[in-house]
Write a protein that holds these residues in place. Sequence first.
Motif, PDB file in Angstrom:
ATOM      1  N   GLY A  89       0.812  -1.212   0.000  1.00 48.52           N
ATOM      2  CA  GLY A  89       0.000   0.000   0.000  1.00 48.52           C
ATOM      3  C   GLY A  89       0.840   1.254   0.000  1.00 48.52           C
ATOM      4  O   GLY A  89       0.539   2.239  -0.692  1.00 48.52           O
ATOM      5  N   ALA A 107       2.482   1.677  -3.381  1.00 49.87           N
ATOM      6  CA  ALA A 107       1.546   2.227  -4.351  1.00 49.87           C
ATOM      7  C   ALA A 107       1.426   3.742  -4.201  1.00 49.87           C
ATOM      8  O   ALA A 107       1.328   4.466  -5.197  1.00 49.87           O
ATOM      9  CB  ALA A 107       0.177   1.565  -4.188  1.00 49.87           C
ATOM     10  N   ASN A 131       0.093  -2.834  -7.025  1.00 47.59           N
ATOM     11  CA  ASN A 131      -0.892  -3.005  -5.968  1.00 47.59           C
ATOM     12  C   ASN A 131      -1.720  -1.732  -5.801  1.00 47.59           C
ATOM     13  O   ASN A 131      -1.262  -0.634  -6.138  1.00 47.59           O
ATOM     14  CB  ASN A 131      -0.202  -3.327  -4.628  1.00 47.59           C
ATOM     15  N   PRO A 132      -2.936  -1.862  -5.264  1.00 45.91           N
ATOM     16  CA  PRO A 132      -3.756  -0.668  -5.032  1.00 45.91           C
ATOM     17  C   PRO A 132      -3.185   0.214  -3.924  1.00 45.91           C
ATOM     18  O   PRO A 132      -2.472  -0.267  -3.038  1.00 45.91           O
ATOM     19  CB  PRO A 132      -5.118  -1.252  -4.635  1.00 45.91           C
ATOM     20  N   ILE A 133      -3.506   1.487  -3.994  1.00 44.28           N
ATOM     21  CA  ILE A 133      -3.088   2.429  -2.959  1.00 44.28           C
ATOM     22  C   ILE A 133      -3.818   2.079  -1.662  1.00 44.28           C
ATOM     23  O   ILE A 133      -4.991   1.726  -1.663  1.00 44.28           O
ATOM     24  CB  ILE A 133      -3.402   3.877  -3.378  1.00 44.28           C
ATOM     25  N   LYS A 134      -3.123   2.202  -0.566  1.00 47.16           N
ATOM     26  CA  LYS A 134      -3.679   1.856   0.742  1.00 47.16           C
ATOM     27  C   LYS A 134      -4.992   2.610   0.985  1.00 47.16           C
ATOM     28  O   LYS A 134      -5.064   3.827   0.818  1.00 47.16           O
ATOM     29  CB  LYS A 134      -2.664   2.187   1.836  1.00 47.16           C
ATOM     30  N   ARG A 135      -6.021   1.885   1.397  1.00 49.61           N
ATOM     31  CA  ARG A 135      -7.352   2.481   1.558  1.00 49.61           C
ATOM     32  C   ARG A 135      -7.345   3.602   2.596  1.00 49.61           C
ATOM     33  O   ARG A 135      -8.034   4.619   2.441  1.00 49.61           O
ATOM     34  CB  ARG A 135      -8.362   1.398   1.946  1.00 49.61           C
ATOM     35  N   ALA A 142      -5.162   4.529 -11.419  1.00 48.54           N
ATOM     36  CA  ALA A 142      -4.751   3.770 -10.234  1.00 48.54           C
ATOM     37  C   ALA A 142      -5.572   4.173  -9.013  1.00 48.54           C
ATOM     38  O   ALA A 142      -5.938   3.323  -8.189  1.00 48.54           O
ATOM     39  CB  ALA A 142      -3.265   3.978  -9.962  1.00 48.54           C
ATOM     40  N   SER A 160      -8.098   1.580  -7.268  1.00 50.46           N
ATOM     41  CA  SER A 160      -7.790   1.287  -5.864  1.00 50.46           C
ATOM     42  C   SER A 160      -9.039   1.395  -5.001  1.00 50.46           C
ATOM     43  O   SER A 160      -9.205   0.655  -4.020  1.00 50.46           O
ATOM     44  CB  SER A 160      -6.718   2.248  -5.346  1.00 50.46           C
ATOM     45  N   GLU A 199     -10.608  -2.809  -6.277  1.00 46.24           N
ATOM     46  CA  GLU A 199      -9.414  -3.235  -5.552  1.00 46.24           C
ATOM     47  C   GLU A 199      -9.045  -4.689  -5.848  1.00 46.24           C
ATOM     48  O   GLU A 199      -7.866  -5.018  -6.032  1.00 46.24           O
ATOM     49  CB  GLU A 199      -9.638  -3.048  -4.050  1.00 46.24           C
ATOM     50  N   PHE A 227      -7.578  -4.933  -9.322  1.00 51.40           N
ATOM     51  CA  PHE A 227      -6.672  -3.817  -9.609  1.00 51.40           C
ATOM     52  C   PHE A 227      -5.614  -4.188 -10.641  1.00 51.40           C
ATOM     53  O   PHE A 227      -5.399  -3.483 -11.623  1.00 51.40           O
ATOM     54  CB  PHE A 227      -6.003  -3.348  -8.310  1.00 51.40           C
TER      55      PHE A 227
END
Length: 316
Positions: A147, A150, A176-180, A252, A256, A260, A263
């Motif tokens: 995360g 990302a 990977n997706p950006i941290k939620r 992205a 994300s 997710e 992704f």
Amino acid sequence: MTGFFIGAGIVGAFMLIGMVVIGAGKKAPLKDQPLPEQLGVQVKDAFPIVNKLEKTLTDSYLDNVKNRVLQSHPKWKDHEFDWAMFELKRYFVMNSLLKSVPMFSHHVDEIWHEMLMFTRDYEKFSKDFYHDTLHHTPTMDSTPIPGERAFFDWVYLSLFEMTSNSRMIWGQFFQNPIKREILEDFKRMSENELLAKYFRENEEWSGVKKYLIKKMKQEILEADQHDKGLTKLPSHNSTTDSHLYSYAVGAAVSYSIYEEDQFRDHMSEVVPEEYQKGNSPSGGTTCSGFACGSDSGGGGDSGGSSCSSCGGGCSS
């Protein structure tokens, strides 16, 4: 005689297959090409940061660092050092804006380590550029941090133009997706709250910091509107890296938040080169000059792990 030719053909086929397999395992070396001017910064307000950085990193200091690095790594070529130093400078620029920037390249980190050996020079550079000491603090947690990687990718590509050597040095982007939690913060928190939580606590370069906040908030808004069917995601018809990756950072953010689980599938369609195997020296054992040595850092295919010397990430 027929059996001989058949046998020879089989042997030749196995040799050809072996050559293909061996060739596929090799990592391509960095290209010997000119370095982008102004560190390839795409935000005009960031030009003064680059100018100040270049002034505080003296030629004599960099020459000493280069000599020490090339002595320690005799297989590195001059242009390979120059490109790794170029990416370290980009990393320093990111550190002038953000509170913490994990290190995701073993080779860039190698140069940072060598800079620290010249204690007085490093302290002077750090105080002149940051008005503080930029510490190199390895984290003890070896858990990958996809995360954070990302978010690193998003900031990096919001500031700098992409090059093929950049991908070689940092490993693949957008794996990977950006941290939620980060996305929720940028959606709900005010500008001042975000400045306090994510950015260096000084007024210097405030224009660039606010630009990044505004950009992320806008991309989150566009993603929300797209999810509600109010708008379509911006399209692109350019094949140049700069335009393609400008589009990709927004995509992205959207994927994300709303895709997710899929992704990687979606981003592989946007930037397929980031999902091609073997385009980075950052993961696995490599053996060609700059990429020589066993190296588990740089994110690799997962885009999560950081440099091997720093466990889960070298923080500043």
